[in-house]
Design a protein around this motif. Sequence first.
Motif, mmCIF file in Angstrom:
data_model
loop_
_atom_site.group_PDB
_atom_site.id
_atom_site.type_symbol
_atom_site.label_atom_id
_atom_site.label_comp_id
_atom_site.label_asym_id
_atom_site.label_seq_id
_atom_site.Cartn_x
_atom_site.Cartn_y
_atom_site.Cartn_z
ATOM 1 N N TRP A 46 0.797 -1.231 0.000
ATOM 2 C CA TRP A 46 0.000 0.000 0.000
ATOM 3 C C TRP A 46 0.828 1.280 0.000
ATOM 4 C CZ3 TRP A 46 -3.104 -0.173 5.285
ATOM 5 C CH2 TRP A 46 -2.227 -0.139 6.358
ATOM 6 N N ASP A 47 2.089 1.210 0.385
ATOM 7 C CA ASP A 47 2.943 2.397 0.371
ATOM 8 C C ASP A 47 3.440 2.628 -1.063
ATOM 9 O OD1 ASP A 47 4.693 4.431 1.837
ATOM 10 O OD2 ASP A 47 6.193 3.237 0.776
ATOM 11 N N ARG A 48 3.131 3.788 -1.639
ATOM 12 C CA ARG A 48 3.417 3.995 -3.058
ATOM 13 C C ARG A 48 4.904 3.944 -3.406
ATOM 14 N NH1 ARG A 48 -0.228 9.024 -4.921
ATOM 15 N NH2 ARG A 48 0.635 9.920 -3.000
ATOM 16 N N ALA A 51 5.841 0.314 -3.299
ATOM 17 C CA ALA A 51 5.255 -0.427 -4.415
ATOM 18 C C ALA A 51 6.096 -0.260 -5.673
ATOM 19 C CB ALA A 51 3.821 0.048 -4.663
ATOM 20 N N GLN A 52 6.580 0.967 -5.886
ATOM 21 C CA GLN A 52 7.447 1.204 -7.029
ATOM 22 C C GLN A 52 8.779 0.486 -6.853
ATOM 23 O OE1 GLN A 52 6.548 2.710 -9.888
ATOM 24 N NE2 GLN A 52 8.553 2.030 -10.649
ATOM 25 N N TRP A 80 -3.187 -2.312 -2.665
ATOM 26 C CA TRP A 80 -3.321 -0.893 -2.997
ATOM 27 C C TRP A 80 -2.168 -0.380 -3.860
ATOM 28 C CZ3 TRP A 80 -5.330 1.581 2.224
ATOM 29 C CH2 TRP A 80 -6.677 1.238 2.379
ATOM 30 N N GLY A 81 -1.168 -1.206 -4.114
ATOM 31 C CA GLY A 81 -0.108 -0.848 -5.053
ATOM 32 C C GLY A 81 -0.349 -1.360 -6.461
ATOM 33 N N ASN A 83 -1.676 -0.137 -8.967
ATOM 34 C CA ASN A 83 -1.476 0.818 -10.064
ATOM 35 C C ASN A 83 -0.050 0.804 -10.608
ATOM 36 O OD1 ASN A 83 -4.126 1.606 -9.913
ATOM 37 N ND2 ASN A 83 -3.729 3.559 -8.903
ATOM 38 N N THR A 84 0.884 0.205 -9.877
ATOM 39 C CA THR A 84 2.258 0.122 -10.384
ATOM 40 C C THR A 84 2.446 -1.044 -11.349
ATOM 41 O OG1 THR A 84 2.939 -1.208 -8.460
ATOM 42 C CG2 THR A 84 3.223 1.190 -8.309
ATOM 43 N N ASP A 142 2.764 6.178 2.544
ATOM 44 C CA ASP A 142 2.221 7.097 1.546
ATOM 45 C C ASP A 142 1.136 6.340 0.781
ATOM 46 O OD1 ASP A 142 1.656 8.853 -0.471
ATOM 47 O OD2 ASP A 142 3.679 8.924 -1.311
ATOM 48 N N PRO A 144 -2.266 5.594 -1.494
ATOM 49 C CA PRO A 144 -2.892 6.217 -2.664
ATOM 50 C C PRO A 144 -4.106 7.035 -2.247
ATOM 51 C CG PRO A 144 -3.329 3.862 -2.610
ATOM 52 C CD PRO A 144 -2.322 4.125 -1.540
ATOM 53 N N PRO A 148 -7.247 2.026 -5.921
ATOM 54 C CA PRO A 148 -6.409 1.586 -7.039
ATOM 55 C C PRO A 148 -7.150 0.625 -7.967
ATOM 56 C CG PRO A 148 -5.316 1.308 -4.911
ATOM 57 C CD PRO A 148 -6.764 1.550 -4.642
#
Length: 331
Positions: A46-48, A51-52, A80-81, A83-84, A142, A144, A148
């Motif tokens: 979940w931490d953006r 996740a990247q 929640w990650g 989107n990566t 951090d 989102p 997502p």
Amino acid sequence: MPVRHDQLTQIDSGTYAFMHLPGGWGQTNTGLVVGNDASMVIDTVWDRPRAQANIEAWSSVSDAPITEAVNTHSDGDHWWGNNTLPESARITTSATALIAMKEDTPPGAVGAFAAIGRLARPIPGPAGYLGGYMHQVTGGADLPRRLPRLPDHTFADTEDIEVGGRVARLRNFGPAHTPGDLIVHVHDAGVVFTGDLLFIGATPVIWHGPLENWISAIDHLLQLDAGTYVPGHGPTCGRAEIQLLRDYWVWLSQAGRAQHSAGVTPLAAARTLVRTPEFAPFAQWGSPERIVLNLSTLYRLFEGAEPAPPTFARRAKAFADAGRLQRDMLS
């Protein structure tokens, strides 16, 4: 033994885990299965920024495109990650988990509540306990702002996913920890990615139930032909650590029922149980105060309530009790 590269753990030549130890709130493990010309990701975080970092870790070990992804369950720290992930990748979860993902508190609301919690920590009483604990749960992640990307493929009980010539068997054991909890068994590597059906070195949390389903899932894991288990939280493990988790649930169910029958509240029961000799094998696990979260769910089930995800009010009450118990245990 697996070769470790910081948080990147190589299990075999084409199977990896990205570990976030020791495995507390939001410290989620993820996985990568690499085939001949394609790869599959198990869970996102979940931490953006992290996740990247996961995506960059996968790119560092393989140039096989990510064509498949799996979300093991509906807790935000496991999806929640999303989107990566590449837009072309198919995302799979259980049908029940997808429903729960749509119905759970969205990340923007969780982040806002955690920010308020940070300010509320100094307030005496339940508001301070709740605020401080909620801020601890998110750990400054951090999150989102919006919901997502959701999975676009679901299954009911079992499904095989082929990725680059390798096959992973998905099996849904929910409802247990959440409404839908699945595992990913990569037979040719002898590894099982378990999601939050396993917490290793960290106290587990049951929000939904029934507990019997979770224990049945553990029994299934113990019977699998696998040498390495990657839990949702904590280090990789073998059967001994899984058996200890089973022992925790059996003990807590029996001890908790006795406390409930005596009319003791979950918080008072937790205070008593953490001081018993029987708690000693689990006392060094992270977040031991989660015992009161578990008792809050088990009490509902003891009273004949249907297994169900927690309402906001139920979760808030349990977090306030956990915050209070944590302070008691540290004082």
